[in-house]
Write a protein that holds these residues in place. Structure first.
Motif, short mmCIF file in Angstrom:
data_model
loop_
_atom_site.label_atom_id
_atom_site.label_comp_id
_atom_site.label_asym_id
_atom_site.label_seq_id
_atom_site.Cartn_x
_atom_site.Cartn_y
_atom_site.Cartn_z
N LEU A 92 22.32 5.79 -14.32
CA LEU A 92 22.82 6.43 -12.90
C LEU A 92 22.22 7.62 -12.53
CD1 LEU A 92 26.47 5.02 -12.99
CD2 LEU A 92 24.50 4.22 -11.57
N PRO A 93 22.07 8.72 -13.19
CA PRO A 93 21.61 9.82 -13.15
C PRO A 93 19.90 9.76 -12.68
CG PRO A 93 22.85 10.19 -15.09
CD PRO A 93 22.90 8.47 -14.84
N ASN A 94 19.10 8.81 -13.24
CA ASN A 94 18.11 8.58 -13.20
C ASN A 94 17.68 7.83 -11.68
OD1 ASN A 94 15.24 8.64 -14.03
ND2 ASN A 94 15.88 7.32 -15.86
N ILE A 95 18.79 6.96 -11.35
CA ILE A 95 18.73 6.25 -10.09
C ILE A 95 18.89 7.31 -8.93
CG2 ILE A 95 20.01 4.59 -8.60
CD1 ILE A 95 20.65 3.07 -11.13
N GLU A 96 19.82 8.30 -9.29
CA GLU A 96 20.01 9.40 -8.25
C GLU A 96 18.73 10.00 -7.91
OE1 GLU A 96 23.79 11.69 -8.95
OE2 GLU A 96 23.06 12.94 -7.54
N ARG A 97 18.34 10.35 -9.00
CA ARG A 97 17.05 11.35 -9.15
C ARG A 97 15.81 10.68 -8.37
NH1 ARG A 97 14.04 12.20 -13.23
NH2 ARG A 97 15.84 11.36 -14.82
N ASN A 98 15.82 9.36 -8.39
CA ASN A 98 14.86 8.79 -7.80
C ASN A 98 14.86 8.22 -6.39
OD1 ASN A 98 12.35 8.53 -9.82
ND2 ASN A 98 14.05 8.13 -11.06
N SER A 99 16.07 8.14 -5.92
CA SER A 99 16.47 7.63 -4.60
C SER A 99 16.67 8.71 -3.49
CB SER A 99 17.59 6.51 -4.81
OG SER A 99 18.61 7.02 -5.35
N ASP A 100 16.29 8.52 -2.26
CA ASP A 100 16.50 9.52 -1.14
C ASP A 100 18.12 9.31 -0.57
OD1 ASP A 100 13.99 10.54 -1.19
OD2 ASP A 100 13.42 8.84 -0.17
N GLY B 258 1.01 -1.22 0.06
CA GLY B 258 0.01 -0.06 -0.05
C GLY B 258 0.82 1.25 -0.07
N VAL B 259 2.24 1.12 -0.49
CA VAL B 259 2.85 2.50 -0.50
C VAL B 259 2.39 3.42 -1.51
CG1 VAL B 259 5.33 3.17 -1.30
CG2 VAL B 259 4.96 1.12 0.37
N ASP B 260 2.75 4.68 -1.41
CA ASP B 260 1.94 5.57 -2.46
C ASP B 260 2.50 5.32 -3.79
OD1 ASP B 260 0.74 8.39 -2.57
OD2 ASP B 260 2.71 8.54 -3.30
N PRO B 261 1.48 5.56 -4.61
CA PRO B 261 1.82 4.98 -5.98
C PRO B 261 3.02 5.90 -6.60
CG PRO B 261 -0.66 5.21 -5.86
CD PRO B 261 -0.01 5.70 -4.62
N ALA B 262 3.12 7.20 -6.28
CA ALA B 262 4.32 8.16 -6.81
C ALA B 262 5.50 7.51 -6.38
CB ALA B 262 4.07 9.34 -6.45
N ILE B 263 5.55 6.88 -4.76
CA ILE B 263 6.94 6.50 -4.31
C ILE B 263 7.19 5.05 -4.93
CG2 ILE B 263 7.86 5.60 -2.49
CD1 ILE B 263 6.40 8.04 -1.01
N MET B 264 6.26 4.34 -5.23
CA MET B 264 6.12 3.00 -5.78
C MET B 264 6.98 3.12 -7.29
SD MET B 264 4.94 1.32 -8.47
CE MET B 264 3.34 2.02 -8.86
N ARG B 265 6.51 4.27 -7.95
CA ARG B 265 7.18 4.24 -9.41
C ARG B 265 8.66 4.68 -9.21
NH1 ARG B 265 3.64 7.70 -13.73
NH2 ARG B 265 5.20 6.55 -15.20
N LYS B 266 8.93 5.46 -8.17
CA LYS B 266 10.47 5.72 -7.87
C LYS B 266 11.13 4.53 -7.58
CE LYS B 266 11.39 9.11 -4.79
NZ LYS B 266 11.27 10.13 -3.64
#
Ligand SMILES: Nc1ncnc2c1ncn2[C@@H]1O[C@H](COP(=O)(O)OP(=O)(O)OP(=O)(O)O)[C@@H](O)[C@H]1O
Ligand SMILES: [Mg+2]
Lengths: 163, 423
Positions: free
Chosen positions: A134-142, A56-64
């Protein structure tokens, strides 16, 4: 070994905690990733995605999570001799570890530069190799931490919080 | 909390159900179970795709379209005919005769979905260009796919084209136009869809996102086909002195909408068949298909001629519609008034809300506990996915057990093992 680390300032105070070795995740998913196996590559992140949806994680976070995991899985398939993806799920975050069997990355800051790629023709034929993973991974992770060196294995930590 | 009840375009006839589990196995959202020998549906999960209705051999799952008498309840009534209808009749019957016969059923006016194909292409292109920050835009034409996204891919709801379908646009336009011309109140006009599938039946009665009442009922192609055949066979003289809009009919076939919308600055993709659609939507979630501007996603493999309420084989129907389109006289429908309504934003729909079935529990801590238990149960189950327990596969049985809707000894293989050990 060289290290590249990026932290979302919001979670600065949680770094120590998440990198502790004696903490027990609620759920662990393990997935083998094979060199050049583009047919099965992506299945690990797909499985993780379904689990995250079930929780039940928020869909936007699920996409990250989906995007970061997918790109990292493809990188192991395309650039390494294979490895393991381990997803450690905690009540408020997921910590995914990508550990491969080499050959390692010579220059981490180069690898992190958008557009930089050493992808082979085979990889490009599969539609990858834009140098954006890799830049995409960086953008999507905390929190993202990349450890590697030439002729060593590469370890990538991706941490994404649910709130 | 308010509990929303979902309307569905078909019903279960329990007496006819043999508990065979055919439907359970083809349901794309795992909404069906056999419990105590009879089928049950989880109404929140069901997306009205009609797969279950088409595999049921025992008439236990039956569509319930409106009764034809409903036409006469209104001082004035109009039919909106889906384009798939044109593919049902053999080539010795002209399409105009078919439309004329539909009118004879008691309608004052027969409207064709194909009238506004040209307008739809413009509307979609405009929408795709205006919403550059969202990629890809997903078509919202197929109600089963819209519901699939609500249930399984809620993160993609913002990607849906938030505009009425061609039938919705026509219903809105004609209700107003007829009211003005005939000096009637809008409620005095009955607007009925002639439709090819269960999903459209549901969408007629419970359209997602609609801002106003659109339709008064729906009749299946099957029912109308039989009535029309009788009229045609009776030899009655039919008035065929009107225009028909054959050129726009192909819209309904797989691939055509995407081809028509595709242009220099809009790249499109067409995906048909629910399993393909699920696969592609999962890739859209991963941002793997962002290079496409517009993706047409439809439940049925051949497009709307594949819906369960059609009469003719979908491939044959497809070929007939292609022939009609090819031989069509180019008749332009005057869509200037519809275009004006569009400029006033008349066809916008409200954002569509999620209906997520995926969550194990609203509380993530409890969901985690359930997930652990589920994984544990899964290791005990045989993994044959035989559906004999009444759940579609071992995973969903494990889920049902965790949710208190089934027990471990519902698994026949496990039960057999235990029996043998006892001996
Ligand atoms: N696990 C790995 N092992 C070795 N080298 C890697 C690994 N991951 C990334 N690299 C190196 O970093 C470069 C950049 O990676 P990145 O994911 O950003 O781009 P890419 O994989 O080449 O292309 P894209 O991800 O856009 O398809 C790669 O070309 C490769 O040289
Ligand atoms: Mg990459």
């Amino acid at each position: 070994m060289a290290e590249y680390i990026k932290v979302n300032p919001m979670y600065q105070d949680r770094i120590e905690e998440v990198f502790q070795t004696n903490i027990n995740p609620e759920i662990v998913l393990e997935f083998e990733i094979h060199e050049n196996d583009f047919v099965n590559s992506g299945k690990g992140s797909a499985e993780l995605k379904v689990t995250i949806k079930r929780l039940g994680v928020d869909p936007a976070i699920m996409r990250k999570v989906a995007v970061a995991a997918y790109e990292a899985e493809i990188n192991i398939t395309a650039h390494s001799r294979g490895g393991v993806m381990t997803s450690n799920i905690f009540p408020d975050y997921v910590h995914i570890v990508f550990q491969d069997r080499g050959p390692g990355i010579e220059d981490l800051s180069k690898a992190m530069t958008p557009g930089f790629s050493t992808a082979t023709d085979l990889v490009r034929e599969m539609g990858f190799g834009a140098g954006l993973g890799l830049p995409n991974i960086e953008r999507n992770s905390d929190i993202m931490k990349l450890d590697s060196a030439k002729n060593e294995s590469t370890k990538l930590d991706v941490i994404i919080f649910f709130h | 909390m308010t509990i929303k009840r979902y309307y569905h375009g078909f019903e279960i006839v329990k007496d006819n159900c043999t508990g065979c589990t055919s439907c359970v196995r083809v349901c794309p959202t795992e909404a069906m179970r056999v419990r105590e020998g009879k089928v049950e549906i989880d109404a929140t999960r069901c997306i009205d795709c009609g797969n279950c209705v088409s595999v049921c051999k025992y008439k236990a799952l039956v569509p319930h379209p409106d009764p034809l008498e409903k036409i006469r309840k209104f001082p004035y009534s109009a039919a909106i005919v889906t384009s798939a209808f044109a593919g049902q009749f053999s080539e010795n019957i002209s399409y105009k005769e078919v439309l004329a016969a539909v009118k004879k059923l008691g309608f004052n006016l027969v409207i064709e979905e194909s009238m506004i194909t040209g307008f739809m292409v413009r509307l979609i292109r405009e929408y795709v260009r205006e919403n550059k920050h969202i990629r890809p835009i997903l078509s919202s034409n197929c109600p089963a796919v819209v519901r699939l996204i609500q249930v399984r891919f809620p993160s993609l709801l913002p990607n849906l084209l938030l505009m009425e379908s061609p039938m919705g646009i026509l219903a809105q336009y004609y209700r107003q136009k007829i009211a003005d011309e005939q000096k009637l109140e809008p409620e005095e006009i009955g607007i009925f869809n002639i439709i090819p599938c269960i999903a459209e039946l549901t969408a007629t009665h419970a359209p997602e996102g609609a801002r106003q009442k659109l339709y008064d009922g729906a009749f299946s192609i099957k029912v109308i086909y039989n009535e029309v055949k009788q009229i045609l066979n009776s030899g009655e003289k039919l008035d065929t002195d009107f225009e028909s809009y054959d050129a726009g009919l192909a819209w309904t076939l797989s691939g055509v909408e995407a081809d028509l919308v595709d242009c220099d600055d809009i790249r499109t993709l067409s995906v048909n068949g629910i399993e393909n659609v699920k696969d592609v939507l999962s890739k859209v979630e991963d941002h793997y298909l962002d290079q496409y501007d517009y993706i047409v996603v439809r439940n049925c493999k051949n497009g709307c001629v594949g819906g369960v309420l059609n009469v003719e084989n979908p491939f044959v129907a497809m070929s007939r519609i292609k022939k009609l389109t090819k031989e069509a006289r180019k008749v332009e429908f005057d869509d200037s008034e519809i275009s004006e309504m569009n400029r006033q934003d008349a066809f916008k729909v409200d954002p569509i809300l999620p209906r997520s079935m995926m969550k194990l529990d609203p509380d993530i801590k409890i969901a985690l506990t359930k997930m652990k238990k589920l994984n544990e149960i899964l290791t005990q189950l045989p993994g044959l996915n035989c559906s004999a327990c009444g759940s579609p596969n071992c995973y969903s049985l494990a889920e049902d057990i965790v949710q208190g809707r089934a027990a471990l000894d519902d698994c026949i293989i496990l039960l057999k093992q235990t029996k043998e050990e006892e001996k």
